[in-house]
Motif scaffolding. Sequence first.
Motif, PDB file in Angstrom:
ATOM      1  N   VAL B 116       0.863  -1.176   0.000  1.00 54.09           N
ATOM      2  CA  VAL B 116       0.000   0.000   0.000  1.00 54.09           C
ATOM      3  C   VAL B 116       0.905   1.233   0.000  1.00 54.09           C
ATOM      4  O   VAL B 116       1.767   1.361   0.869  1.00 54.09           O
ATOM      5  N   GLN B 117       0.683   2.094  -0.967  1.00 57.50           N
ATOM      6  CA  GLN B 117       1.530   3.292  -1.036  1.00 57.50           C
ATOM      7  C   GLN B 117       1.214   4.264   0.097  1.00 57.50           C
ATOM      8  O   GLN B 117       2.096   4.791   0.746  1.00 57.50           O
ATOM      9  N   GLY B 118      -0.076   4.458   0.351  1.00 55.07           N
ATOM     10  CA  GLY B 118      -0.491   5.405   1.376  1.00 55.07           C
ATOM     11  C   GLY B 118      -0.762   4.716   2.700  1.00 55.07           C
ATOM     12  O   GLY B 118      -0.078   3.753   3.067  1.00 55.07           O
ATOM     13  N   SER B 119      -1.777   5.199   3.400  1.00 51.66           N
ATOM     14  CA  SER B 119      -2.114   4.650   4.711  1.00 51.66           C
ATOM     15  C   SER B 119      -3.177   3.564   4.584  1.00 51.66           C
ATOM     16  O   SER B 119      -3.835   3.435   3.554  1.00 51.66           O
ATOM     17  N   ALA B 120      -3.339   2.798   5.659  1.00 49.92           N
ATOM     18  CA  ALA B 120      -4.362   1.757   5.693  1.00 49.92           C
ATOM     19  C   ALA B 120      -5.150   1.889   6.985  1.00 49.92           C
ATOM     20  O   ALA B 120      -4.692   2.508   7.952  1.00 49.92           O
ATOM     21  N   ALA B 137       3.391 -10.938   3.472  1.00 48.23           N
ATOM     22  CA  ALA B 137       3.875  -9.637   3.926  1.00 48.23           C
ATOM     23  C   ALA B 137       2.910  -8.547   3.486  1.00 48.23           C
ATOM     24  O   ALA B 137       2.375  -8.593   2.375  1.00 48.23           O
ATOM     25  N   VAL B 138       2.687  -7.601   4.375  1.00 46.13           N
ATOM     26  CA  VAL B 138       1.931  -6.399   4.033  1.00 46.13           C
ATOM     27  C   VAL B 138       2.827  -5.204   4.341  1.00 46.13           C
ATOM     28  O   VAL B 138       3.395  -5.116   5.435  1.00 46.13           O
ATOM     29  N   ILE B 139       2.999  -4.325   3.361  1.00 42.82           N
ATOM     30  CA  ILE B 139       3.803  -3.125   3.569  1.00 42.82           C
ATOM     31  C   ILE B 139       2.901  -1.913   3.381  1.00 42.82           C
ATOM     32  O   ILE B 139       2.251  -1.769   2.343  1.00 42.82           O
ATOM     33  N   VAL B 140       2.846  -1.068   4.403  1.00 42.50           N
ATOM     34  CA  VAL B 140       2.015   0.132   4.363  1.00 42.50           C
ATOM     35  C   VAL B 140       2.946   1.342   4.357  1.00 42.50           C
ATOM     36  O   VAL B 140       3.757   1.512   5.269  1.00 42.50           O
ATOM     37  N   GLY B 141       2.816   2.172   3.316  1.00 45.45           N
ATOM     38  CA  GLY B 141       3.718   3.312   3.184  1.00 45.45           C
ATOM     39  C   GLY B 141       3.434   4.411   4.186  1.00 45.45           C
ATOM     40  O   GLY B 141       4.336   5.078   4.674  1.00 45.45           O
ATOM     41  N   GLY B 142       2.140   4.601   4.510  1.00 38.38           N
ATOM     42  CA  GLY B 142       1.762   5.657   5.438  1.00 38.38           C
ATOM     43  C   GLY B 142       1.623   5.122   6.846  1.00 38.38           C
ATOM     44  O   GLY B 142       2.519   4.453   7.362  1.00 38.38           O
ATOM     45  N   SER B 143       0.476   5.403   7.475  1.00 41.25           N
ATOM     46  CA  SER B 143       0.236   4.925   8.830  1.00 41.25           C
ATOM     47  C   SER B 143      -0.818   3.826   8.801  1.00 41.25           C
ATOM     48  O   SER B 143      -1.497   3.625   7.801  1.00 41.25           O
ATOM     49  N   ALA B 144      -0.928   3.127   9.934  1.00 44.20           N
ATOM     50  CA  ALA B 144      -1.926   2.065  10.046  1.00 44.20           C
ATOM     51  C   ALA B 144      -2.759   2.311  11.293  1.00 44.20           C
ATOM     52  O   ALA B 144      -2.270   2.847  12.284  1.00 44.20           O
ATOM     53  N   GLY B 145      -4.029   1.878  11.250  1.00 41.91           N
ATOM     54  CA  GLY B 145      -4.951   2.122  12.348  1.00 41.91           C
ATOM     55  C   GLY B 145      -4.815   1.130  13.491  1.00 41.91           C
ATOM     56  O   GLY B 145      -3.849   0.351  13.564  1.00 41.91           O
ATOM     57  N   ASP B 146      -5.812   1.147  14.384  1.00 42.17           N
ATOM     58  CA  ASP B 146      -5.804   0.272  15.563  1.00 42.17           C
ATOM     59  C   ASP B 146      -5.773  -1.210  15.165  1.00 42.17           C
ATOM     60  O   ASP B 146      -6.177  -1.576  14.078  1.00 42.17           O
ATOM     61  N   PHE B 147      -5.333  -2.018  16.117  1.00 44.79           N
ATOM     62  CA  PHE B 147      -5.350  -3.482  15.979  1.00 44.79           C
ATOM     63  C   PHE B 147      -4.456  -4.000  14.860  1.00 44.79           C
ATOM     64  O   PHE B 147      -4.700  -5.073  14.302  1.00 44.79           O
ATOM     65  N   LEU B 148      -3.434  -3.248  14.519  1.00 41.93           N
ATOM     66  CA  LEU B 148      -2.490  -3.732  13.503  1.00 41.93           C
ATOM     67  C   LEU B 148      -1.907  -5.070  13.983  1.00 41.93           C
ATOM     68  O   LEU B 148      -1.391  -5.177  15.088  1.00 41.93           O
ATOM     69  N   GLY B 149      -2.001  -6.092  13.143  1.00 40.21           N
ATOM     70  CA  GLY B 149      -1.398  -7.387  13.476  1.00 40.21           C
ATOM     71  C   GLY B 149      -2.046  -8.114  14.634  1.00 40.21           C
ATOM     72  O   GLY B 149      -1.421  -8.975  15.250  1.00 40.21           O
TER      73      GLY B 149
END
Lengths: 502, 257
Positions: B116-120, B137-149
């Motif tokens: 993901v180029q931006g946020s998720a 693998a998941v790559i997030v370029g921006g930020s990620a919200g609650d409950f990541l992983g």
Amino acid sequence: MRSYLLPDFLVQVSDACIGCGRCVRECSFSALEMSGKRPKANHARCVACRRCVVFCPTGAISVQRNQVASRDNAYWPVALRSDLLRQAQTGGILLAGAGNDLAYPSIWDHLLLDASQVTNPSIDPLREPMEVTTFLGSKPAALRVAESATGELHLETELPPQLRLDTPIIIGAMSLGAVNLNVHRILARAAQAAGTLWNCGEGGLHEELYPFGPQTIVQVASGRFGVHRHYLEQAAAVEIKMGQGAKPGIGGHLPGEKVTAEIAATRMIPEGADALSPAPHHDIYSIEDLAQLVGALKQATNYSKPVGVKIAAVHHVAAIASGAARAGADFITIDGFRGGTGAAPKVVRNHMGIPIELALAAVDDRLRQEGIRNQVTLIASGGIRCSADMVKAIALGADLVAIGTAALISLGCTLCQACYTGRCAWGLTTQDPALAARQNVEEGVERLGNLLNAWSAELKEMLGALGINAVESLRGNRERLRAVGLDGETLAILGVQAAGRE
Amino acid sequence: MSLSASPAVELDATGLHYQELNARLATLAAAGSRRLVVRNVLGQRFIGTGLPGEVELELHGTPGEDLGAFLDGPTLRVFGNAQNAAGNTMSSGLIIIHGAAGDIVGHSMRGGQIWVQGSAGYRVGIHMKACPNGGPAVIVGGSAGDFLGEYMAGGVLIVLGLANGDNGRLVGNWLGTGMHGGAIYVRGEFPGYRIGRGAGQAPCDDGDRALLRAYLGPYCAEFGLDLEQVLASPFTKLAPLTARPYGRLYAGSVGEL
């Protein structure tokens, strides 16, 4: 800490013992060991699974309940007090296997079937055709039939995918992990032989059993174990597991010890890691979300097979079932509170959910009222013990029933409820290769096949006695049921009259 | 990771229901088309689901929910934002999103990658697992919200915080709750209270840096980023404290009086 608990059972060895040691080898709970030439019991470890009693060549062993006296107390039974002591000693959640064993009333046992007499003659199933073929799948609201130029009739309506079953009994979901691969082999082959389906449960399907795909309902549960393209493609039908009667509202933890190489490969997780099935699906928080997963699974299987939803029987089961039907489910499995489990918190198993009889009647009513009953095949499960329960379930509105506990009993299960220990002496709910080998596949197929055949034959007998020559004519035919000893409110929910009413 | 040299077939998704669009894609793939370019995608669900492994899809617009659900092999390249549940329960393949993604990206995926180029949104990589033959693998370029992983059982989650529009917040709360496998890498620092039960900070060693380089090389190439610059900032690693987070929740077994 000293334990205040006493053994539940006492193992006694009589003078008939020849010291062969068979009982010691059979006992997977280490309740017996050889002491000189005689087996010696560690009573505390006995679960009363009867394995030693059945296999003792001289009938020298008996198992008795440990009748240590305590003052009678109807409010504080011994079993409950033992649980309190166990919790005081461990601080843990108590686990239990198999289904709810408390003495809640069984509504099946308050329902009786009608029979034909004189003016509505019965049918002899031995010489009259008796149709018990059942089709699993969504049915259209209406059929259009067209006539060709040459006068031949053909169906214009495009039917949703249908699965043809030779009997209205399927084998309910038991996962690889809860039971072992040998048991899955038996369930798959027995289903094939009986012309019906089995459900591989939420732990994936071992590759060896892919050839049984046309007999297999595969599950997609919250852990998504073993769910991949080929798994979905080879199946006869796909079931989204939203709930389980034995533990409605909660998920499951298959402990790492049980995640053998075989289980790991099938579930597609690392060996020895806990397999956690979360309570909810991470992508389902509404009927719309459920519709999305139904849609995704239909897309993944190219709209070629029924996709269903399994729900536990709970207070709002009718509304939930209606939502599932509207979410595009082709079949709905309703699992009652007597349904079995490989492991569940005892408090949940014993106190959550409602009886299948009431849930089934409520769901059938609601779907009829909303005019969408035809859209789904209703499968009743969770404590179907005999063909009479099945016939009563069909009369209450089920299209077919699923059996789990009854199938395991046919293979030797004695309901000792120690499934969660992984030490099943009958080789059912264990991953220990030596114990699993106790289930001989060919013999198991014969036993379970016999059970299915016997129930089908009894179904035909009962249909004949009812003067009905097709199981479809019994479906939702509550007029053929009467109740004894049920209150008015329960009768109203069941849509059944009291016995003696015309 | 550029599209292969075979000629692309173009499709206009304007006004198409998802069932019709997906049926056309399946028909083209079955007829041997390997490069499919879809224009004017607008909310169609399940794109990529059930397609054979060799297919490369280029999607212009906003694909709908469950993009690439159960994906097994294809490459989906989105020029636009993705909605919820991209890569749901995917087994293999690659989903590249030139934009932002919604909630539950990569739910229960066991193979393949999602970039993901931006946020998720929330619950990215929830219940990801490591399949016997390779982790996702998941790559997030921006930020990620609650409950990541959350409930993460295997695989790799990387959050870069590059296109961070959320007041500098890299990750949300309850990070890695119930995590019992895999690893989460966050480029930069965040308050410790965001870490959920079951996860803990672990040192980022040479092995981790090599792993990050291997995952981020192709990612940076795709999005025109300077790999060395991305790697120059320190990463915070999160790992499970135990593979058995609930092992002691239950009372002992039979015979333990």
